[in-house]
Design a protein around this motif. Sequence first.
Motif, PDB file in Angstrom:
ATOM      1  N   TYR A  15       0.817  -1.223   0.000  1.00 21.20           N
ATOM      2  CA  TYR A  15       0.000   0.000   0.000  1.00 21.20           C
ATOM      3  C   TYR A  15       0.848   1.270   0.000  1.00 21.20           C
ATOM      4  O   TYR A  15       0.374   2.325  -0.422  1.00 21.20           O
ATOM      5  CB  TYR A  15      -0.937   0.009   1.211  1.00 21.20           C
ATOM      6  CG  TYR A  15      -2.104  -0.941   1.077  1.00 21.20           C
ATOM      7  CD1 TYR A  15      -3.244  -0.586   0.354  1.00 21.20           C
ATOM      8  CD2 TYR A  15      -2.066  -2.206   1.661  1.00 21.20           C
ATOM      9  CE1 TYR A  15      -4.303  -1.453   0.219  1.00 21.20           C
ATOM     10  CE2 TYR A  15      -3.133  -3.085   1.534  1.00 21.20           C
ATOM     11  CZ  TYR A  15      -4.251  -2.692   0.803  1.00 21.20           C
ATOM     12  OH  TYR A  15      -5.309  -3.571   0.670  1.00 21.20           O
ATOM     13  N   ASN A  21       1.048   2.936  -7.860  1.00 17.09           N
ATOM     14  CA  ASN A  21       0.230   3.625  -8.866  1.00 17.09           C
ATOM     15  C   ASN A  21       0.485   3.118 -10.284  1.00 17.09           C
ATOM     16  O   ASN A  21      -0.063   3.649 -11.232  1.00 17.09           O
ATOM     17  CB  ASN A  21       0.476   5.135  -8.802  1.00 17.09           C
ATOM     18  CG  ASN A  21       1.931   5.494  -9.046  1.00 17.09           C
ATOM     19  OD1 ASN A  21       2.780   4.613  -9.131  1.00 17.09           O
ATOM     20  ND2 ASN A  21       2.212   6.780  -9.161  1.00 17.09           N
ATOM     21  N   ASN A  23       0.112   0.534 -13.418  1.00 16.64           N
ATOM     22  CA  ASN A  23      -0.975  -0.272 -13.943  1.00 16.64           C
ATOM     23  C   ASN A  23      -0.801  -1.726 -13.483  1.00 16.64           C
ATOM     24  O   ASN A  23       0.256  -2.334 -13.682  1.00 16.64           O
ATOM     25  CB  ASN A  23      -0.992  -0.198 -15.468  1.00 16.64           C
ATOM     26  CG  ASN A  23      -2.142  -0.969 -16.071  1.00 16.64           C
ATOM     27  OD1 ASN A  23      -2.033  -2.156 -16.343  1.00 16.64           O
ATOM     28  ND2 ASN A  23      -3.249  -0.286 -16.289  1.00 16.64           N
ATOM     29  N   THR A  24      -1.849  -2.278 -12.877  1.00 12.13           N
ATOM     30  CA  THR A  24      -1.740  -3.613 -12.273  1.00 12.13           C
ATOM     31  C   THR A  24      -1.518  -4.704 -13.315  1.00 12.13           C
ATOM     32  O   THR A  24      -0.685  -5.602 -13.116  1.00 12.13           O
ATOM     33  CB  THR A  24      -3.011  -3.934 -11.460  1.00 12.13           C
ATOM     34  OG1 THR A  24      -3.231  -2.893 -10.508  1.00 12.13           O
ATOM     35  CG2 THR A  24      -2.855  -5.251 -10.725  1.00 12.13           C
ATOM     36  N   THR A 139       1.550  -4.339  -4.950  1.00 10.06           N
ATOM     37  CA  THR A 139       0.174  -4.543  -5.415  1.00 10.06           C
ATOM     38  C   THR A 139      -0.650  -5.246  -4.348  1.00 10.06           C
ATOM     39  O   THR A 139      -0.333  -6.379  -3.976  1.00 10.06           O
ATOM     40  CB  THR A 139       0.162  -5.400  -6.701  1.00 10.06           C
ATOM     41  OG1 THR A 139       1.145  -4.915  -7.619  1.00 10.06           O
ATOM     42  CG2 THR A 139      -1.198  -5.374  -7.345  1.00 10.06           C
ATOM     43  N   GLU A 143      -6.176  -6.302  -5.953  1.00  7.64           N
ATOM     44  CA  GLU A 143      -5.896  -5.925  -7.338  1.00  7.64           C
ATOM     45  C   GLU A 143      -5.368  -7.110  -8.142  1.00  7.64           C
ATOM     46  O   GLU A 143      -5.695  -7.269  -9.321  1.00  7.64           O
ATOM     47  CB  GLU A 143      -4.895  -4.773  -7.362  1.00  7.64           C
ATOM     48  CG  GLU A 143      -5.435  -3.479  -6.759  1.00  7.64           C
ATOM     49  CD  GLU A 143      -4.451  -2.338  -6.883  1.00  7.64           C
ATOM     50  OE1 GLU A 143      -3.469  -2.470  -7.632  1.00  7.64           O
ATOM     51  OE2 GLU A 143      -4.658  -1.303  -6.221  1.00  7.64           O
ATOM     52  N   TRP A 232     -13.015  -2.521  -4.440  1.00  6.01           N
ATOM     53  CA  TRP A 232     -12.950  -1.236  -5.114  1.00  6.01           C
ATOM     54  C   TRP A 232     -11.632  -1.140  -5.862  1.00  6.01           C
ATOM     55  O   TRP A 232     -10.570  -1.425  -5.320  1.00  6.01           O
ATOM     56  CB  TRP A 232     -13.050  -0.105  -4.104  1.00  6.01           C
ATOM     57  CG  TRP A 232     -12.940   1.264  -4.727  1.00  6.01           C
ATOM     58  CD1 TRP A 232     -13.915   1.949  -5.358  1.00  6.01           C
ATOM     59  CD2 TRP A 232     -11.774   2.092  -4.781  1.00  6.01           C
ATOM     60  NE1 TRP A 232     -13.445   3.163  -5.809  1.00  6.01           N
ATOM     61  CE2 TRP A 232     -12.132   3.276  -5.465  1.00  6.01           C
ATOM     62  CE3 TRP A 232     -10.471   1.944  -4.319  1.00  6.01           C
ATOM     63  CZ2 TRP A 232     -11.221   4.298  -5.705  1.00  6.01           C
ATOM     64  CZ3 TRP A 232      -9.552   2.961  -4.551  1.00  6.01           C
ATOM     65  CH2 TRP A 232      -9.943   4.129  -5.232  1.00  6.01           C
ATOM     66  N   GLU A 233     -11.710  -0.753  -7.130  1.00  7.57           N
ATOM     67  CA  GLU A 233     -10.506  -0.669  -7.959  1.00  7.57           C
ATOM     68  C   GLU A 233     -10.288   0.758  -8.431  1.00  7.57           C
ATOM     69  O   GLU A 233     -11.202   1.407  -8.936  1.00  7.57           O
ATOM     70  CB  GLU A 233     -10.638  -1.580  -9.187  1.00  7.57           C
ATOM     71  CG  GLU A 233     -10.632  -3.059  -8.865  1.00  7.57           C
ATOM     72  CD  GLU A 233     -10.672  -3.910 -10.126  1.00  7.57           C
ATOM     73  OE1 GLU A 233      -9.790  -3.698 -10.995  1.00  7.57           O
ATOM     74  OE2 GLU A 233     -11.578  -4.747 -10.257  1.00  7.57           O
ATOM     75  N   GLU A 234      -9.064   1.202  -8.254  1.00  3.69           N
ATOM     76  CA  GLU A 234      -8.681   2.518  -8.741  1.00  3.69           C
ATOM     77  C   GLU A 234      -8.156   2.384 -10.166  1.00  3.69           C
ATOM     78  O   GLU A 234      -7.369   1.469 -10.457  1.00  3.69           O
ATOM     79  CB  GLU A 234      -7.606   3.109  -7.837  1.00  3.69           C
ATOM     80  CG  GLU A 234      -7.128   4.481  -8.260  1.00  3.69           C
ATOM     81  CD  GLU A 234      -6.019   4.994  -7.368  1.00  3.69           C
ATOM     82  OE1 GLU A 234      -5.488   6.082  -7.654  1.00  3.69           O
ATOM     83  OE2 GLU A 234      -5.667   4.291  -6.396  1.00  3.69           O
ATOM     84  N   THR A 235      -8.584   3.269 -11.038  1.00  2.32           N
ATOM     85  CA  THR A 235      -8.093   3.246 -12.416  1.00  2.32           C
ATOM     86  C   THR A 235      -6.640   3.725 -12.456  1.00  2.32           C
ATOM     87  O   THR A 235      -6.333   4.835 -12.035  1.00  2.32           O
ATOM     88  CB  THR A 235      -8.952   4.151 -13.319  1.00  2.32           C
ATOM     89  OG1 THR A 235     -10.316   3.705 -13.277  1.00  2.32           O
ATOM     90  CG2 THR A 235      -8.449   4.113 -14.755  1.00  2.32           C
ATOM     91  N   LYS A 236      -5.768   2.854 -12.933  1.00  2.00           N
ATOM     92  CA  LYS A 236      -4.344   3.170 -12.991  1.00  2.00           C
ATOM     93  C   LYS A 236      -3.888   3.135 -14.449  1.00  2.00           C
ATOM     94  O   LYS A 236      -3.900   2.078 -15.081  1.00  2.00           O
ATOM     95  CB  LYS A 236      -3.541   2.192 -12.144  1.00  2.00           C
ATOM     96  CG  LYS A 236      -3.918   2.258 -10.661  1.00  2.00           C
ATOM     97  CD  LYS A 236      -3.148   1.271  -9.813  1.00  2.00           C
ATOM     98  CE  LYS A 236      -3.535   1.399  -8.348  1.00  2.00           C
ATOM     99  NZ  LYS A 236      -2.828   0.445  -7.485  1.00  2.00           N
TER     100      LYS A 236
END
Length: 264
Positions: A15, A21, A23-24, A139, A143, A232-236
Amino acid sequence: MGKSYEQKSIDYYSYISKLGNWNTVYKVIFSVGALITVIGADSIGISLATILFMMILSVGVGKIPGKAYLRLMRIPVTFLLMGAVAIMVQIGSGHNSVFYISFFQTKLYITRDSLSLAGNVTLKALAAISAFYMLTLSTPMGEIISVLRRIHVPGLVLELMHLIYRYIFILSETNQKQKDAARSRLGYCDLKTSFHTFSSEMANLLVLSMKKADMYYDAMEARGYDGTGRFWEETKVLTGKQLMYGVFYILLLILVFIILRRNG
């Protein structure tokens, strides 16, 4: 710090890592690609280059403390060294050995080939671990599971992955509290007492784990859990800078390959 801290730090650093940040999907492809490359190349040079590059990514770019990274490497390295000894030491007449010792009616010996094989296998495994540490230390598990869901890994497998992963930390914390309580009561003052304390801890841990499992499952159902974990997924966004590190890694491997080719 105790062992529970070492286990928690994997999740904790995922974290706070500066690679968080990225892209996963790119990170998963990067780490799996590095793993396949290391196995396919079967080269000590490629393995060393991968170990170094992944360490630079995790520690230098991701800003994971170097001491924490080395501490996390300690357990797999211990097992790898034990495996290397098993590969390196042979039993027999000791023909073409560089070192041997007599063992009853035979010999335990090491040859140049067995030494080379042990080093190659150990470094290859360590390079693979380094590649996956780059992924796991940057990660969160949610994710990674999301990426696996996209490639249609069965939902039951993903749910078990997540629940087992989270429950490891719960058991670890519970066990650490038991150990702290036992030490405060001199439960490890001598060998006999240590064995008695350890057996009692394991018995209590089994009972506590079952109670906590029921409690946490009730808590999940109270929050609407229906057998499918939703995160919840953050757009990376995949950026050019991220791709640049992938290009650097490929160029490094090409350079190592050229050097090895010239040296025969």
